[in-house]
Design a protein around this motif. Structure first.
Motif, mmCIF file in Angstrom:
data_model
loop_
_atom_site.group_PDB
_atom_site.id
_atom_site.type_symbol
_atom_site.label_atom_id
_atom_site.label_comp_id
_atom_site.label_asym_id
_atom_site.label_seq_id
_atom_site.Cartn_x
_atom_site.Cartn_y
_atom_site.Cartn_z
ATOM 1 N N THR A 55 0.833 -1.197 0.000
ATOM 2 C CA THR A 55 0.000 0.000 0.000
ATOM 3 C C THR A 55 0.874 1.257 0.000
ATOM 4 N N TYR A 56 0.204 2.398 -0.111
ATOM 5 C CA TYR A 56 0.907 3.680 -0.107
ATOM 6 C C TYR A 56 1.759 3.852 1.148
ATOM 7 N N GLU A 57 1.166 3.594 2.306
ATOM 8 C CA GLU A 57 1.891 3.802 3.559
ATOM 9 C C GLU A 57 3.067 2.845 3.680
ATOM 10 N N GLN A 58 2.867 1.619 3.230
ATOM 11 C CA GLN A 58 3.959 0.652 3.299
ATOM 12 C C GLN A 58 5.092 1.044 2.357
ATOM 13 N N THR A 59 4.716 1.557 1.186
ATOM 14 C CA THR A 59 5.730 2.015 0.246
ATOM 15 C C THR A 59 6.504 3.207 0.813
ATOM 16 N N LEU A 60 5.784 4.049 1.548
ATOM 17 C CA LEU A 60 6.473 5.197 2.145
ATOM 18 C C LEU A 60 7.550 4.764 3.136
ATOM 19 N N LEU A 61 7.316 3.649 3.820
ATOM 20 C CA LEU A 61 8.354 3.113 4.718
ATOM 21 C C LEU A 61 9.630 2.851 3.920
ATOM 22 N N CYS A 62 9.400 2.240 2.765
ATOM 23 C CA CYS A 62 10.485 1.914 1.861
ATOM 24 C C CYS A 62 11.188 3.181 1.380
ATOM 25 N N PHE A 63 10.385 4.098 0.882
ATOM 26 C CA PHE A 63 10.870 5.375 0.347
ATOM 27 C C PHE A 63 11.712 6.108 1.383
ATOM 28 N N SER A 64 11.183 6.190 2.621
ATOM 29 C CA SER A 64 11.864 7.034 3.607
ATOM 30 C C SER A 64 13.136 6.382 4.152
ATOM 31 N N THR A 65 13.129 5.061 4.349
ATOM 32 C CA THR A 65 14.363 4.438 4.845
ATOM 33 C C THR A 65 15.460 4.541 3.783
ATOM 34 N N MET A 66 15.060 4.342 2.536
ATOM 35 C CA MET A 66 16.030 4.418 1.446
ATOM 36 C C MET A 66 16.636 5.825 1.371
ATOM 37 N N LEU A 67 15.760 6.822 1.403
ATOM 38 C CA LEU A 67 16.210 8.210 1.283
ATOM 39 C C LEU A 67 17.091 8.580 2.472
ATOM 40 N N MET A 68 16.717 8.073 3.636
ATOM 41 C CA MET A 68 17.479 8.389 4.835
ATOM 42 C C MET A 68 18.871 7.767 4.763
ATOM 43 N N ALA A 69 18.916 6.504 4.364
ATOM 44 C CA ALA A 69 20.202 5.820 4.236
ATOM 45 C C ALA A 69 21.083 6.564 3.235
ATOM 46 N N PHE A 70 20.481 6.952 2.113
ATOM 47 C CA PHE A 70 21.255 7.627 1.077
ATOM 48 C C PHE A 70 21.760 8.978 1.556
ATOM 49 N N SER A 71 20.878 9.750 2.194
ATOM 50 C CA SER A 71 21.311 11.100 2.539
ATOM 51 C C SER A 71 22.344 11.082 3.659
ATOM 52 N N LEU A 72 22.266 10.106 4.551
ATOM 53 C CA LEU A 72 23.327 9.991 5.563
ATOM 54 C C LEU A 72 24.665 9.713 4.893
#
Lengths: 267, 266, 258
Positions: free
Chosen positions: C54-71
């Protein structure tokens, strides 16, 4: 005119020098396009009826977008122009007997064309070879292809004239890089670089289609893929011409004022 | 002691093609040429000695310095500095030498010079007392007290060079390499830098090897000079010896060196 | 570590010299990833789910990925900008200093404007954590943290490989962007949607899926097997070839100087 041609020729040779860069870019864009299409395919499988384009149209859209990436994206900046503004070597440009707005516009168009011509053919060949449903298809007819070329050319003009406004704004701002990045990402988004415009929610889409950004890659890519047909094509092209004229004259006026400022400050 | 024996170094460079047709061709095949940067370079420098290393651009001066600093590994030949092979034990070697690259800055651009110095102290693990002593000494000798609180971006070239030199000496190295330390400096700064190097060598016994284009640096500083051209050591001796080679006793050292360049075809 | 903090302080001090420019650039970084978020939002406004996520589950994916990358981008920027460091001679300077060379490159550049992305990631994560339907017990929290931490180390390893390549050539490195920028962009959706072959590639060759897809399955209780909790840690093996390749490139650099 000859001066413009020689600027273009220099750009093309310049781009050719970077052999490995071209190969690397082609590989990148093939992989990138492939991933985009796989993602779209997943959404298509999830709910075909909610898919706003025909799937084959979306595939053509993505491949053409990758093939002509450097032609249409706002974020492809000219390092020469940026440094001539920030380091003040613009004084040299002013003594040359060519109108600076025209020269820069020409340089932007030439540079984008050169990079795109160098890169497009391997991507196009690969995209045509790929099997159904991931391969690219030809446009519906020869007439459409011609209209695509016309629209692509206008689109390049709109992108170049728009980026001229950004370059000119660099005369005034301190944090030029930050602003460039922000404007480019918003402009690219609204021109359908991340998600094609048909996928936008309907109300937002209706508004976005009137903006100058929709006259960038959105229009030629959708004409080629067959997503826009009939009289809508001509409406779209008319809108492109209108935006091109507005941006062009706005840019010239802004450039005049900016240069006036440079001269007053003594460069 | 610095000892180089038969050091040879080559680089491979891609040829850039001019013109439209050639540029297209270069897309598919590219030609390379081998450039000999150093051929059979041998010399020794004793402890406490000061040596000037001169030669035209591209003669191999910087390559030699980079080999002695451990940045580059030579193709063949041996190099030992106080018994260490520079490219073998980089970290132990780096602790004992100081390097100034005249054309590049090691100071952080936007913070006061003292902040850069403090960070360099931590990089070299210099203990507090020794650091303070070195810093006080350098501040006095290089006349830095006024500029230590200024960010590097606001310093003049001469002021910055003085800070660069101080930064390379905070850990009191036994050997100092200076790659074009006077390049682009005005007369006053040049004099100050030269005077400082001379004192450092005389009072602390620091071994100094400096590269330069400027014959006046050599005249003011060193007993011994080495002339390098096209990757070979052409002359190794004193300035006085150099003068005897010239038929015209009134010729300036610059003119003599220019004549030498001509003689060796470089 | 103490030295790293000193470097950290000096970078922070430098960047705070230009506050307006700093905040504008950070804001623009936010804007860039905001358009990526908008893309996800628009797609899910039309399709309710993709591949069962779902949208919310995908957002989990989106945000962890973005966070890992930006760190990784904030702290390992030196490797990202490595060709410039080579060109400017900054790397030669590092070589004449008595410290580990990878440490020095790591410490040489930190770009705090990239925190704009991190902020975007944090906002999306804050929204997704309560809405995703995950019952947050300790094992789930542990898994989520591992996704971010191991993810940023994997991106760091990719930057390291990129830097190692630039010892050999500075041209044509653009294709590495498929793995770094591409990993971030395409990692906004669970990697399974791209099909089995891609998933296999991202599991065994470039292990992005190990800190994204598999632990996500564990978070969402699609997989009960505890092994999926630990797959992010497995992805860290990429560090080994990364470091080895960098060392190899360094040896060549020292012998060619190019």
């Amino acid at each position: 005119m000859k001066a413009y041609l020689s600027v273009f020729r220099m750009r093309f040779i310049g781009a050719l020098q970077y052999r490995a860069a071209a190969f690397g870019g082609i590989a990148t864009q093939l992989a990138w396009g492939g991933m985009e299409i796989l993602a779209l395919a997943a959404f298509y499988r999830a709910n075909p009826s909610a898919f706003p384009m025909e799937f084959s149209h979306a595939v053509s859209y993505v491949w053409m977008q990758q093939a002509f990436l450097t032609l249409f994206v706002v974020w492809s900046w000219e390092a020469d122009i940026l440094s001539s503004i920030s380091e003040g070597s613009i004084a040299y440009d002013l003594v040359r007997p060519v109108d600076l707005y025209g020269r820069w516009l020409c340089q932007i168009i030439g540079s984008r064309l050169a990079k795109a011509l160098l890169r497009c053919s391997p991507i196009l060949i690969a995209a045509f070879i790929l099997p159904e449903p991931y391969g690219m298809s030809l446009p519906p007819g020869a007439g459409t292809l011609l209209l695509f070329f016309l629209s692509a050319f206008l689109s390049l003009g709109v992108v170049a004239a728009f980026s001229m406004l950004i370059y000119i704004s660099n005369f005034y701002t301190l944090s030029a890089a930050g602003i460039r990045l922000m404007v480019a990402s918003l402009a690219d988004f609204l021109s359908g670089a991340i998600v094609p415009l048909p996928f936008f929610p309907d109300k937002i889409r209706a508004a976005a289609e009137l903006l100058p950004f929709a006259s960038m890659q959105n229009m030629p890519l959708r004409i080629y893929s067959g997503n826009i047909v009939g009289p809508d094509i001509f409406k779209g092209i008319a809108l492109q011409i209108l935006w091109l004229l507005i941006l062009f004259f706005a840019g010239r006026a802004a450039m005049g004022r900016a240069l006036g400022k440079v001269v007053v400050q003594g460069g | 002691m610095i000892a180089l024996k038969n050091i040879t170094k080559t680089f491979r460079v891609a040829k850039r093609q001019a013109g439209f047709g050639r540029a297209v061709k270069a897309l598919f095949s590219r030609e390379y040429e081998t450039v000999r940067a150093l051929t059979d370079v041998s010399f020794t420098v004793s402890d406490g000695e000061m040596v000037g290393y001169i030669g035209p651009n591209g003669a191999g001066k910087s390559t030699t310095v980079k080999i002695m600093c451990g940045v580059l590994t030579p193709d063949s030949g041996a190099c030992e500095i106080d018994g260490r092979v520079p490219w073998k034990n980089r970290i132990a070697h780096a602790r004992e030498i100081g390097v100034v690259f005249g054309q590049r800055s090691q100071l952080w651009w936007d913070v006061p010079v003292t902040d850069s110095f403090a960070l360099i102290r931590d990089i070299y693990k210099v203990d507090g007392k020794k650091y303070q002593k070195n810093l006080d000494e350098l501040t006095e000798l290089l006349d830095l007290s006024e500029i230590l609180k200024t960010p590097a971006r606001n310093l003049s070239l001469g002021q910055r060079m003085r800070c660069e030199i101080a930064a390379s000496l905070l850990h009191a190295p036994k050997t100092l390499f200076l790659d074009e330390p006077t390049i682009g400096l005005d007369a006053v700064s040049k004099l100050a830098v030269r005077q400082f190097i001379k004192r450092l060598n005389a009072e602390n016994g620091t071994t100094v090897l400096l590269t330069t284009h400027d014959m006046q640096d050599i005249e003011a500083l060193t007993e011994r000079m080495m002339l390098i051209g096209k990757g070979r050591i052409l002359l190794d001796g004193s300035l006085a010896e150099l003068k005897t080679r010239s038929p015209d006793p009134a010729a300036s050292s610059e003119e003599i060196v220019a004549a030498l360049y001509k003689e060796y075809g470089i | 570590m103490r030295l790293y903090l000193k470097y950290f302080a000096i970078h922070l001090k430098s960047q705070m010299q230009y506050k307006v420019s700093f905040f504008l650039t950070a804001l623009s970084q936010f804007a860039v990833s905001f358009t990526a978020f908008l893309g996800v939002y628009f797609m899910f406004a039309r399709f309710n789910a993709v591949d069962g996520f779902t949208y919310e589950q995908t957002l989990l994916c989106f945000s962890t990925m973005l966070m890992a990358f930006s760190l990784a981008e904030v702290f390992a920027r030196g490797f990202d900008l490595f060709p410039q460091m080579l060109g400017s001679g900054e790397f030669d300077r590092a070589l004449v200093r008595p410290r580990n060379i990878i440490f020095q490159v790591l410490a040489a550049k930190m770009d705090f404007t990239r925190l704009g992305r991190l902020l975007q990631a944090a906002a999306a994560l804050c929204y997704a954590i309560p809405k995703s339907g995950v019952v947050w017990a300790w094992d789930k929290i542990f898994t989520l943290c591992a996704m971010v931490i191991c993810g940023s180390i994997v991106f760091f390893s990719l930057f390291l490989i990129y830097a190692a390549l630039s010892f050999f050539t500075v041209e044509g490195l653009e294709f590495m962007n498929v793995l770094t920028d591409g990993g971030r962009e395409f990692g906004r959706y669970p990697f399974s949607i791209y099909g089995e072959n891609i998933l296999r590639f991202l599991t065994f060759v470039v292990p992005l899926a190990l800190f994204q897809y598999y632990p996500l399955l564990y978070l969402l209780d699609r997989m009960q097997n505890k092994f999926f909790m630990f797959t992010p840690w497995v992805s860290l093996v990429l560090l080994i070839p990364g470091c080895a390749f960098f060392r190899f490139g360094l040896r060549r650099y020292k012998s060619t100087g190019s």
